[in-house]
Design an enzyme around this catalytic site. Sequence first.
Site: not given
Length: 217
Positions: A194-197
């Site tokens: 979820d693009r929570m890099h």
Amino acid sequence: MDRRDPAELRRPYRGEPLRREDLEDHPMAQFHLWFEDACGEGLAEPNAMVLASVEPSGMPRARTVLMKGYDRTGLRFFTNYTSRKGAALAEDPRASAVFPWHAIRRQVLFAGRVERLTDEENDRYFASRPRGSQLGAWASERQSTPVADREELDRLYRGFETVWSAGEEVPRPSYWGGFRLMPEEVEFWQGGADRMHDRFRYLLEPGGSWRIDRLAP
């Protein structure tokens, strides 16, 4: 004309998150671990990095080069000193580099100053190159400048083939050599769901130690 929409190209990231306790205290020690991972995954040319410099005009310019060595002091790469990037680095000895290991959802970003390698280091690496690459360095003396056509380049190469016979040592051109990128900032980026890099930045402190901060994705 049918055209693929880049905005629709999405790829979910999966895998374990990156935590502070997973990291080495020195960025080059951490880079070594990740570089070994990239090599072990069979990535094509995992030593390829996008190198950015600043033109005398102030325009930033990037290109892909091959990293040819590293240690705790930084990264080593080789080029023509009179090329566009060589001239830019001579004028402004600052650079950044990115290793885009997308296939394993990782990137490493470097920023710092560069210095020329010694003649001894340059000679040692040049002697280790294949003969064809050595001749290519001579044929590309005017790197980054316009040429008439491919035939002109081939004629230059064939001419240097006759200068040194097979088995004869090809000397290093005086205009060819290496740089060391000495990092002052290194970021390790790992893709998350979820693009929570996960992003961790190493910053060089005045005393020579490294501070590690987690960055927002």
